[in-house]
Enzyme design. Structure first.
Site, PDB file in Angstrom:
ATOM      1  N   GLU A 291      24.609  16.162  18.856  1.00  0.00           N
ATOM      2  CA  GLU A 291      25.539  15.058  18.683  1.00  0.00           C
ATOM      3  C   GLU A 291      26.588  15.071  19.804  1.00  0.00           C
ATOM      4  O   GLU A 291      27.117  16.125  20.104  1.00  0.00           O
ATOM      5  CB  GLU A 291      26.254  15.136  17.328  1.00  0.00           C
ATOM      6  CG  GLU A 291      26.999  13.841  17.047  1.00  0.00           C
ATOM      7  CD  GLU A 291      27.760  13.842  15.719  1.00  0.00           C
ATOM      8  OE1 GLU A 291      28.044  14.920  15.188  1.00  0.00           O
ATOM      9  OE2 GLU A 291      28.059  12.752  15.244  1.00  0.00           O
ATOM     10  N   GLY A 424      33.276  22.928  16.788  1.00  0.00           N
ATOM     11  CA  GLY A 424      33.723  23.754  15.677  1.00  0.00           C
ATOM     12  C   GLY A 424      32.570  24.048  14.746  1.00  0.00           C
ATOM     13  O   GLY A 424      32.370  25.164  14.295  1.00  0.00           O
ATOM     14  N   ALA A 425      31.785  23.018  14.498  1.00  0.00           N
ATOM     15  CA  ALA A 425      30.612  23.125  13.644  1.00  0.00           C
ATOM     16  C   ALA A 425      29.822  21.838  13.796  1.00  0.00           C
ATOM     17  O   ALA A 425      30.344  20.841  14.278  1.00  0.00           O
ATOM     18  CB  ALA A 425      31.018  23.329  12.190  1.00  0.00           C
ATOM     19  N   ASN A 428      23.973  19.396  11.456  1.00  0.00           N
ATOM     20  CA  ASN A 428      22.517  19.196  11.489  1.00  0.00           C
ATOM     21  C   ASN A 428      21.941  19.331  10.082  1.00  0.00           C
ATOM     22  O   ASN A 428      22.230  20.291   9.375  1.00  0.00           O
ATOM     23  CB  ASN A 428      21.852  20.255  12.370  1.00  0.00           C
ATOM     24  CG  ASN A 428      22.580  20.470  13.658  1.00  0.00           C
ATOM     25  OD1 ASN A 428      22.718  19.560  14.462  1.00  0.00           O
ATOM     26  ND2 ASN A 428      23.097  21.680  13.850  1.00  0.00           N
ATOM     27  N   HIS A 459      33.575  20.227   4.953  1.00  0.00           N
ATOM     28  CA  HIS A 459      33.411  19.072   5.838  1.00  0.00           C
ATOM     29  C   HIS A 459      31.933  18.879   6.196  1.00  0.00           C
ATOM     30  O   HIS A 459      31.379  17.788   6.070  1.00  0.00           O
ATOM     31  CB  HIS A 459      34.257  19.314   7.094  1.00  0.00           C
ATOM     32  CG  HIS A 459      34.214  18.208   8.094  1.00  0.00           C
ATOM     33  ND1 HIS A 459      35.255  17.327   8.254  1.00  0.00           N
ATOM     34  CD2 HIS A 459      33.276  17.839   8.988  1.00  0.00           C
ATOM     35  CE1 HIS A 459      34.951  16.450   9.207  1.00  0.00           C
ATOM     36  NE2 HIS A 459      33.751  16.752   9.677  1.00  0.00           N
ATOM     37  N   GLU A 460      31.295  19.946   6.598  1.00  0.00           N
ATOM     38  CA  GLU A 460      29.895  19.839   7.033  1.00  0.00           C
ATOM     39  C   GLU A 460      28.967  19.505   5.870  1.00  0.00           C
ATOM     40  O   GLU A 460      28.003  18.755   6.027  1.00  0.00           O
ATOM     41  CB  GLU A 460      29.445  21.135   7.709  1.00  0.00           C
ATOM     42  CG  GLU A 460      30.281  21.569   8.902  1.00  0.00           C
ATOM     43  CD  GLU A 460      30.470  20.477   9.927  1.00  0.00           C
ATOM     44  OE1 GLU A 460      29.573  19.629  10.086  1.00  0.00           O
ATOM     45  OE2 GLU A 460      31.536  20.433  10.560  1.00  0.00           O
ATOM     46  N   HIS A 463      29.043  15.904   5.129  1.00  0.00           N
ATOM     47  CA  HIS A 463      28.231  15.140   6.091  1.00  0.00           C
ATOM     48  C   HIS A 463      26.776  15.019   5.658  1.00  0.00           C
ATOM     49  O   HIS A 463      26.070  14.110   6.093  1.00  0.00           O
ATOM     50  CB  HIS A 463      28.230  15.835   7.453  1.00  0.00           C
ATOM     51  CG  HIS A 463      29.351  15.423   8.354  1.00  0.00           C
ATOM     52  ND1 HIS A 463      29.684  14.116   8.586  1.00  0.00           N
ATOM     53  CD2 HIS A 463      30.188  16.163   9.115  1.00  0.00           C
ATOM     54  CE1 HIS A 463      30.698  14.065   9.447  1.00  0.00           C
ATOM     55  NE2 HIS A 463      31.025  15.290   9.774  1.00  0.00           N
ATOM     56  N   GLU A 482      33.000  10.675  10.125  1.00  0.00           N
ATOM     57  CA  GLU A 482      34.046  11.699  10.272  1.00  0.00           C
ATOM     58  C   GLU A 482      35.253  11.481   9.368  1.00  0.00           C
ATOM     59  O   GLU A 482      35.831  12.433   8.858  1.00  0.00           O
ATOM     60  CB  GLU A 482      34.484  11.798  11.735  1.00  0.00           C
ATOM     61  CG  GLU A 482      33.358  12.193  12.688  1.00  0.00           C
ATOM     62  CD  GLU A 482      32.705  13.525  12.313  1.00  0.00           C
ATOM     63  OE1 GLU A 482      33.248  14.247  11.463  1.00  0.00           O
ATOM     64  OE2 GLU A 482      31.629  13.830  12.866  1.00  0.00           O
TER      65      GLU A 482
HETATM   66 ZN   LIG Z   1      32.433  15.964  11.045  1.00  0.00          ZN
END
Ligand SMILES: [Zn+2]
Length: 1014
Positions: A291, A424-425, A428, A459-460, A463, A482
């Site tokens: 990304e 940061g992360a 995927n 957060h991840e 997503h 985001e």
């Molecule tokens: Zn994010």
């Protein structure tokens, strides 16, 4: 990707308002006062650049001499002119800038034609009108011509033949359905071989298939048993497969491309990473970061988020490594060559930027959540630091499964800590990658570290729904990914981990979003993003933090439970597909009950930049409200009056102020509005807990009643609301709406304050000013400011404990206070810090320093030569990333200019990994002696991070945001105007210039006031 300047920053008090936006983890500043100007012994400075990783200004060799003359500086004298200037990484990473300098209107004829077709075929007219027309309207030239000319001019491909496509975006004539990908990375030669078979379906007749590919050698393209010719147009990272016969609509076809490439050395694409293990052996691995636009570096593909397809991936690897990908491994086959081939299950339908694979030597721990196997991977040395993350991920996954009403759809979820990782992360699907610092928790970690790791995981994981399951159609709506993930991260932690007290952190995050969005350099939440640099720049505070802030605002304006209902409906409607901004609001509107039009209201927040200032004037029971844009600008733009927001205003009053039940709602849609209240109401406070995205000015009388009320009893307002008042009055002072005297009036109540949110906000704001004064060397005022801070916070500083502390808010409070205290040179603080440091040093690491105090302790220790050396050797030895960062920041905060060679260590990536460079630069900049030096360093080495990247944004803001003189303004402007690589087009350059101008203006206006009142 997760820039995680946001999340990394999460648990710490906010830094300077202007420069904190892009940072990974602000801390309260270094106030070191010494200004050493040591002559430097050049012999001490010996470094060899790691040339493959260096990216220098995109200047030809011949241009350099002249450029360097201009940037001659103390940094140069340090022997930094050796820096490698031959890398062409930036050339390849930012081709669009040169070819198509100003976006949409710059290549009128072909674009106009293609857009016409695009609109007809897709009927995507709404999106086009919203995003593209305004841009043309505001552009001086070009668009008119665009409409009158329809001649198509094809660009030349790399072989000189005409390239049969003229758009940066891919044609819609074919859609990918499935990729069969075979990869063989060689970790010795750092190259890889690949073969991809892409099944496509034709949407209309075409004799050409255009897709993305960059930095690779296409060896062979086959189609129906024949070899076909492939043309490449490098500036747009496209290849075109030319067919002999037309593809027929509705039919499926398979193309196979064999290719080879180098493993990337720039942290994106399929890249190599390395680390040194505890035995001192260098280990290598290969991982991906796609990304936003780097899947095309790993395999030829239709690299746009709306082209979803399935992926079947096979990886060849050596013994001693494992491979991971999005899906579960289905089988491993030993090959005759001694290699092994791992094969993964076919993926769900997904966007290319979410594909991932890793070849490494890693260990893992795992557990099941309903049908999903959750695992956390790290290098073997750090396996014992994975348990916390596993526990957090398991709990959060279970929470989201329930909250969204849609189960996480894959059978496994891996979380992997990558030793050398720039973002940061990255979310995927099924294979989330992290920096070690954002995933691993060791026994040295504090609760604040846990807060960080939990935030990033939350957060991840969010997503996996917002982004992976429902994806934005194009990068202009990145905030749909985001903003939502940021909102969900705080929301879920509030529910699942209340002990982490994430609320204050979210509050300070929203303050930052306001600060950033108050500048003219800001942009609408949903903004034009055409070039790769523009796409990269979307990963900023507006997409993340303002995006999350407006969701908080909407949630607070809707009846309870409606917001969740709305997002569940949105997820269900668009799952496995793509969405645009408007889709979200329409869905929300259709399933919620509300007294206002969600689509209309929220469009005023997503389609225009900035936010309103609401002015409240009261006359007995009549309250007059008015709105205007809150804009900090050196020069006011002419269209400022045109902006209007639909503001869900909330307010409380003296009779009921301590719970959400006290909250009243008023929608201000017009320029002005009227409100009736009881005449007996003593005071009104708007924007309950800062749930809205606006600033309020109460006028002289209104402020006075609030200040009186607080002086009487701080508990008449919640701590969050007290912090909001502090934040708003400083903001208004910046805007010139209230005098600095009024700011000080409000702060007079603070000696009765003991809560983290208002205290940290006040410190952040005061230190912001302090630092500007310090950098101007206005020593008289600096001394008075120190006295002021000590007078108001000294008692609280001295009453803080230095023992282990478990409460997050107490940790936040004391770390902010003690770091400031020690920086101000208060003896009591320094003595206690040194005592802890000496105990730690003498105990050989068995006596721990509380994690939240490390920064204060190490920073004091780093002031001495021996302390600095101890920290450096400990840094190299430590296996604990959170501890290492504190050490690194302390090392970089040295007042000894000779030691700032640490910048170069960061650039080389040997002892210090290159992704830490922005952190080092920031820490150096917070030191008086260091900050000019860091600016020289940046100019000299015009750093290796791609244009538009958050690292570069952070570095630019760290180095320039503390300037407040005309001289510096001119110098910064001159520097950027000489750059020829397109970086002067970056939004952050505007932001930097604007910030300096505002600093300059503020100083001119307020220095006298400060002299009088401090
Ligand atoms: Zn994010």
């Amino acid at each position: 990707y997760e820039t995680f300047f946001f999340c990394l920053r999460a648990p710490f008090p906010r830094n300077m308002i202007e420069n904190s936006m892009f940072e990974e983890e602000p801390d309260v500043v270094d106030l070191a006062k010494e200004t050493p100007v040591y002559p430097l012994d050049p012999d001490e400075v010996v470094y060899e650049p790691r040339s493959s990783r260096l990216l220098v200004r995109g200047l030809g060799e011949n241009d350099l001499e002249e450029e360097e003359e201009d940037y001659e500086s103390s940094a140069r004298l340090l022997g930094m002119s050796f820096m490698n200037r031959s890398s062409n990484l930036r050339n390849t990473s930012s081709p669009y800038t040169r070819q198509a300098p100003s976006g949409f209107c710059s290549m009128p004829s072909p674009r106009a034609l293609v857009i016409g077709v695009f609109v007809l075929v897709l009927a995507a007219s709404i999106a086009m009108v919203v995003y593209f027309l305004p841009r043309c309207t505001f552009t001086k030239d070009g668009c008119h011509q665009a409409n009158s000319s329809a001649e198509v001019i094809y660009p030349k491909s790399s072989t000189g033949e005409l390239f049969p496509w003229t758009e940066m975006r891919l044609p819609m004539s074919v859609h990918p359905l499935r990729y069969d990908l075979l990869l063989h990375p060689n970790l010795t030669t750092m190259t890889f071989q690949g073969s991809v078979s892409i099944t496509v379906t034709a949407e209309k007749e075409t004799k050409v298939v255009v897709l993305h590919s960059t930095d690779m050698r296409i060896i062979k393209t086959s189609f129906q048993g024949k070899e076909l010719k492939t043309l490449e147009y490098k500036p747009w990272q496209q290849i075109a497969i030319q067919l002999e016969e037309e593809l027929r609509p509705g039919q499926q076809y398979i193309f196979t491309l064999d290719y080879s490439a180098n493993l990337s050395s720039s942290y994106d694409g399929f890249y190599n990473s390395s680390y040194t293990d505890t035995a001192g052996i260098k280990r290598v691995l290969a991982a991906t970061q796609f990304e936003p636009l780097a899947a095309r570096k790993a395999f030829p593909c239709f690299d746009e988020p709306a082209f979803k397809a399935t992926f079947s991936i096979k990886i060849k690897r050596e013994d001693g490594y494992i491979s991971l990908s999005n899906m579960r491994k289905s089988k491993t086959t030993p090959l005759a060559s001694g290699l092994f081939q791992d094969e993964f299950e076919t993926s769900v339908n997904m966007s290319t930027y979410l594909v991932a694979f890793i070849v490494a030597n890693m260990s893992s721990v795992g557990r099941n959540v309903s049908e999903t196997q959750v695992s956390v991977y790290a290098v073997p040395d750090k396996k014992d630091q994975t348990l916390y993350a596993l526990d957090a991920a398991v709990k959060l996954l279970a929470f989201y499964n329930t909250f969204f009403g849609i189960k996480y759809p894959l059978s496994k979820l891996d979380l992997v800590a990558i030793p050398d990782f720039l973002a940061g992360a990255m979310e995927n699907w099924g294979l989330i990658t992290f920096r070690e610092a954002t995933l691993l928790i060791g026994n040295h970690s504090s609760t604040l570290d846990k807060q960080l790791v939990t935030s990033v995981i939350a957060h991840e994981l969010a997503h996996q729904w917002f982004g992976n399951l429902v994806t934005m159609k194009w990068w202009n709506d990145l905030w749909l990914n985001e903003g939502f993930a940021t909102y969900m991260q705080y929301m879920s932690i509030g529910k699942v981990f209340p002990e982490l007290e994430i609320g204050n952190e979210f509050l300070s995050t929203r303050f930052q979003a306001l600060a950033k969005d108050s500048l003219n350099s800001s942009h609408a939440v949903s903004a034009v993003a055409n070039t790769p640099e523009q796409v990269a720049e979307m990963f900023d505070s507006v997409s993340y933090e303002k995006g999350a802030s407006i969701l908080v605002m909407l949630n607070s304006a809707l009846p309870d439970g409606n917001f969740q209902k709305g997002i569940i409906a949105y997820l269900n409607k668009y799952k496995w597909s793509n969405a645009v901004n408007q889709d979200l609001w329409s869905t929300m509107s259709s399933v919620t009950s509300q007294s206002f039009d969600v689509v209309q209201m929220m469009s005023t927040w997503t389609l225009q930049k900035g936010f309103p200032l609401v002015t409240v004037t009261r006359d007995g029971p009549r309250v007059k409200l008015s709105q205007e844009q809150f804009l900090l600008a050196a020069e006011q733009p002419p269209d400022i009056d045109r902006h209007l927001w639909q503001i869900p205003l909330t307010y409380i009053n003296n009779s009921c102020s301590n719970s959400s039940a006290c909250k009243n709602l008023f929608i201000l849609k017009e320029k002005t509005g009227k409100l009736q209240i009881a005449a007996s109401v003593k005071w009104l406070k708007f924007n309950y807990k800062n749930e809205g995205f606006y600033v309020v000015d109460y006028g002289v009388d209104g402020w006075k009643t609030l200040i009186d009320a607080l002086r009487n009893d701080v508990n008449v307002l919640l701590p969050e609301d007290r912090a909001v008042l502090i934040n708003n009055i400083f903001a208004l002072s910046r805007l010139g709406k209230v005098s600095f005297r009024q700011v000080l009036n409000l702060l007079d109540y603070i000696s009765n304050e003991t809560e983290a949110a208002p205290i940290t906000e006040a410190l952040v704001q005061l230190e912001d000013i302090y630092r500007l004064l310090d950098k101007r060397q206005d020593l008289g005022l600096v001394a008075r400011m120190e006295t002021y801070i000590t007078d108001h916070f000294g008692t609280l500083m001295d009453s803080q404990s230095w023992e282990m502390e478990t409460s997050v808010s107490k940790q936040t409070l004391r770390s902010a206070l003690l770091e400031t205290s020690c920086r101000l040179g208060r003896q009591n603080c320094r003595d206690k810090a040194m005592k802890l440091f000496n105990q730690w040093e003498n105990s050989n690491g068995t006596k721990q320093i509380p994690g939240d105090l490390m920064r204060a302790v190490f920073s004091v220790a780093a002031q001495s030569d021996s302390g600095w050396k101890t920290l450096l050797s400990s840094y190299k030895m430590s296996l604990h990333d959170s501890e290492k960062r504190r050490m690194l920041e302390a090392l970089a905060s040295t007042p000894d200019v000779r030691k700032i060679v640490i910048l170069h260590a960061g650039l080389q990536g040997s002892d210090i990994q290159t992704p830490e460079l922005p952190r080092i630069v920031r820490a150096v900049c917070q030191n008086f002696g260091g900050y000019l030096f860091a600016w020289d360093f940046v100019k000299q080495n015009w750093i290796q991070f791609p244009i538009g990247s958050f690292s570069l944004q952070s570095i630019i803001m760290s180095t320039t945001s503390q300037f407040s003189t005309q001289l510096h303004l001119d110098e910064v402007r001159d520097f950027f105007s000489t750059l020829k690589d397109g970086s002067s087009q970056m939004r952050v350059v505007d932001e930097a210039m604007e910030t300096i101008k505002l600093n300059l203006r503020w100083m001119e206006k307020n220095v006298e006031t400060l002299r009088r009142w401090l």
